[in-house]
Design a protein around this motif. Structure first.
Motif, mmCIF file in Angstrom:
data_model
loop_
_atom_site.group_PDB
_atom_site.id
_atom_site.type_symbol
_atom_site.label_atom_id
_atom_site.label_comp_id
_atom_site.label_asym_id
_atom_site.label_seq_id
_atom_site.Cartn_x
_atom_site.Cartn_y
_atom_site.Cartn_z
ATOM 1 N N ALA A 1 36.068 -54.974 -25.194
ATOM 2 C CA ALA A 1 35.582 -53.645 -25.566
ATOM 3 C C ALA A 1 36.721 -52.643 -25.641
ATOM 4 C CB ALA A 1 34.539 -53.173 -24.556
ATOM 5 N N ASP A 2 37.674 -52.713 -24.688
ATOM 6 C CA ASP A 2 38.811 -51.797 -24.727
ATOM 7 C C ASP A 2 39.640 -52.004 -25.986
ATOM 8 O OD1 ASP A 2 38.020 -50.802 -22.326
ATOM 9 O OD2 ASP A 2 39.345 -52.099 -21.140
ATOM 10 N N GLY A 3 39.808 -53.267 -26.407
ATOM 11 C CA GLY A 3 40.577 -53.541 -27.626
ATOM 12 C C GLY A 3 39.891 -53.007 -28.867
ATOM 13 N N THR B 1 25.698 -41.513 -20.969
ATOM 14 C CA THR B 1 24.953 -42.703 -20.536
ATOM 15 C C THR B 1 25.131 -42.864 -19.051
ATOM 16 O OG1 THR B 1 26.876 -44.062 -21.029
ATOM 17 C CG2 THR B 1 25.242 -43.834 -22.770
ATOM 18 N N GLU B 2 24.021 -42.924 -18.335
ATOM 19 C CA GLU B 2 24.038 -43.071 -16.889
ATOM 20 C C GLU B 2 23.324 -44.346 -16.518
ATOM 21 O OE1 GLU B 2 22.353 -39.709 -15.122
ATOM 22 O OE2 GLU B 2 23.916 -38.295 -15.777
ATOM 23 N N THR B 3 23.836 -44.999 -15.545
ATOM 24 C CA THR B 3 23.216 -46.212 -15.014
ATOM 25 C C THR B 3 22.986 -46.028 -13.541
ATOM 26 O OG1 THR B 3 25.415 -47.135 -14.716
ATOM 27 C CG2 THR B 3 24.277 -47.695 -16.747
ATOM 28 N N PRO B 4 21.913 -46.577 -13.026
ATOM 29 C CA PRO B 4 21.626 -46.429 -11.591
ATOM 30 C C PRO B 4 22.764 -46.983 -10.770
ATOM 31 C CG PRO B 4 19.728 -47.324 -12.785
ATOM 32 C CD PRO B 4 20.860 -47.331 -13.736
ATOM 33 N N ALA C 1 27.891 -61.367 -19.415
ATOM 34 C CA ALA C 1 27.256 -60.685 -20.539
ATOM 35 C C ALA C 1 26.929 -59.239 -20.189
ATOM 36 C CB ALA C 1 25.993 -61.429 -20.960
ATOM 37 N N GLU C 2 26.462 -59.022 -18.966
ATOM 38 C CA GLU C 2 26.161 -57.652 -18.548
ATOM 39 C C GLU C 2 27.423 -56.803 -18.485
ATOM 40 O OE1 GLU C 2 24.018 -57.750 -14.933
ATOM 41 O OE2 GLU C 2 22.140 -58.451 -15.841
ATOM 42 N N LYS C 3 28.531 -57.398 -18.074
ATOM 43 C CA LYS C 3 29.798 -56.664 -18.038
ATOM 44 C C LYS C 3 30.217 -56.224 -19.437
ATOM 45 C CE LYS C 3 31.718 -58.831 -13.895
ATOM 46 N NZ LYS C 3 32.820 -59.652 -13.345
ATOM 47 N N ILE C 4 30.062 -57.132 -20.404
ATOM 48 C CA ILE C 4 30.444 -56.786 -21.786
ATOM 49 C C ILE C 4 29.572 -55.664 -22.309
ATOM 50 C CG2 ILE C 4 30.572 -57.670 -24.158
ATOM 51 C CD1 ILE C 4 31.257 -60.394 -23.000
ATOM 52 N N VAL C 5 28.269 -55.756 -22.055
ATOM 53 C CA VAL C 5 27.354 -54.717 -22.515
ATOM 54 C C VAL C 5 27.705 -53.377 -21.882
ATOM 55 C CG1 VAL C 5 24.950 -53.942 -22.470
ATOM 56 C CG2 VAL C 5 25.485 -56.324 -23.020
ATOM 57 N N ASN C 6 28.005 -53.374 -20.603
ATOM 58 C CA ASN C 6 28.354 -52.126 -19.926
ATOM 59 C C ASN C 6 29.652 -51.541 -20.477
ATOM 60 O OD1 ASN C 6 26.091 -52.236 -18.255
ATOM 61 N ND2 ASN C 6 27.153 -53.471 -16.699
ATOM 62 N N GLU C 7 30.625 -52.414 -20.771
ATOM 63 C CA GLU C 7 31.895 -51.936 -21.332
ATOM 64 C C GLU C 7 31.670 -51.305 -22.703
ATOM 65 O OE1 GLU C 7 34.889 -51.662 -20.317
ATOM 66 O OE2 GLU C 7 34.901 -52.747 -18.418
ATOM 67 N N VAL C 8 30.871 -51.955 -23.548
ATOM 68 C CA VAL C 8 30.589 -51.419 -24.878
ATOM 69 C C VAL C 8 29.871 -50.087 -24.783
ATOM 70 C CG1 VAL C 8 29.320 -51.819 -27.026
ATOM 71 C CG2 VAL C 8 30.601 -53.685 -25.969
ATOM 72 N N GLU C 9 28.909 -49.968 -23.839
ATOM 73 C CA GLU C 9 28.189 -48.717 -23.659
ATOM 74 C C GLU C 9 29.130 -47.602 -23.215
ATOM 75 O OE1 GLU C 9 25.081 -49.494 -20.931
ATOM 76 O OE2 GLU C 9 23.783 -50.510 -22.394
ATOM 77 N N GLU C 10 30.027 -47.914 -22.291
ATOM 78 C CA GLU C 10 30.968 -46.892 -21.829
ATOM 79 C C GLU C 10 31.914 -46.473 -22.950
ATOM 80 O OE1 GLU C 10 32.965 -48.279 -18.407
ATOM 81 O OE2 GLU C 10 31.203 -48.224 -17.112
ATOM 82 N N GLY C 11 32.394 -47.471 -23.727
ATOM 83 C CA GLY C 11 33.277 -47.133 -24.837
ATOM 84 C C GLY C 11 32.579 -46.282 -25.879
ATOM 85 N N THR C 12 31.325 -46.603 -26.179
ATOM 86 C CA THR C 12 30.553 -45.813 -27.152
ATOM 87 C C THR C 12 30.331 -44.395 -26.653
ATOM 88 O OG1 THR C 12 29.430 -47.858 -27.816
ATOM 89 C CG2 THR C 12 28.451 -45.774 -28.527
#
Length: 253
Positions: free
Chosen positions: A77-79, A40-43, A21-32
């Protein structure tokens, strides 16, 4: 012992689900962030070498599932981003599609000029046949159009591979047959509709003429019948007058 193994398996499964779930959220954030230009920066401490949050798996049972090839949710997210970008880059309205089609065709190309000239010739020939009311010529045009439209699919498949052999500069012949439908079949079908309307108009005109002739024939027959009745009535009147005169007595002096 069984309870401990069950708890360990359940903990491992829970960890795997949370990590996915965290991977999906991170992918969506990067795509956005890529799509809208957000920063958007993450530690870095919470990400591993792949840029995703890393958590320890106590049992080590699902370590081999961290590979992207084993994750069924990877690439969602890429799709989605790809679909959004493709929808935004293509033409949206009917006018834009028409303009894109016009700009994609080299109108000065000999093949395009010949195709347009053929369509103009067919239109003029159909107009001549309609004006002269030639039944045979219109039927012949119908047959030619039928053969051309019927063979357009095979011609499109053939020219998609061998278009360069005929001096065509680019491949207009897609698998959907859009170019063939618009540039060849569309005008020919319009000509067919015009010919069909000419047949219907002539049929309507002939029907009106036949009905008028039938009414005129009935009127003439009725007129003849009235004349005969008048003649018969006159003859009957004369005969009755003659009989009346014969029956009248002669006075003696």
């Amino acid at each position: 012992m069984a309870t401990t193994e069950s708890s360990s398996a359940w903990s491992s499964l829970t960890t795997f689900v949370i990590d996915t779930a965290e991977k999906i959220v991170n992918e969506v954030e990067e795509g956005t962030s890529i799509l809208f230009g957000w920063d958007t920066e993450t530690p870095s401490s919470s990400r591993g070498s792949s840029g995703f949050a890393q958590k320890e798996d106590p049992s080590g049972e699902y370590d081999d599932l961290d590979d992207e090839s084993f994750n069924p949710l990877n690439g969602i997210a890429d799709g989605v981003i790809g679909d959004i970008m493709s929808a935004q880059s293509g033409p949206q309205t009917f006018r834009e599609n028409v303009d894109a089609f016009k700009s994609a065709i080299t109108w000065k190309e000999p093949f395009i000029i010949a195709l347009v000239a053929f369509q103009v010739f067919m239109m003029l020939l159909a107009a001549f046949a309609i004006r002269r009311k030639s039944f045979e010529l219109r039927v012949a045009i119908f047959l030619v159009i039928f053969l051309l439209v019927r063979g357009s699919e095979y011609a499109n498949d053939y020219l998609r591979v061998h278009y360069e052999e005929y001096g065509i500069t680019q491949n207009y012949f897609d698998t959907g047959g859009v170019f063939t439908s618009i540039m060849l079949c569309g005008p020919l079908l319009i000509i067919c509709i015009c010919l069909l309307f000419s047949f219907l108009w002539e049929a309507k005109t002939l029907l009106v003429q036949v009905k008028r002739m039938d009414l005129q024939k009935k009127a003439r027959q009725q007129e003849k019948q009235n004349k005969k009745e008048k003649v018969a009535a006159g003859a009957s009147a004369k005969k009755s007058n003659a009989n009346a005169r014969k029956k009248k007595p002669v006075k003696e002096d």
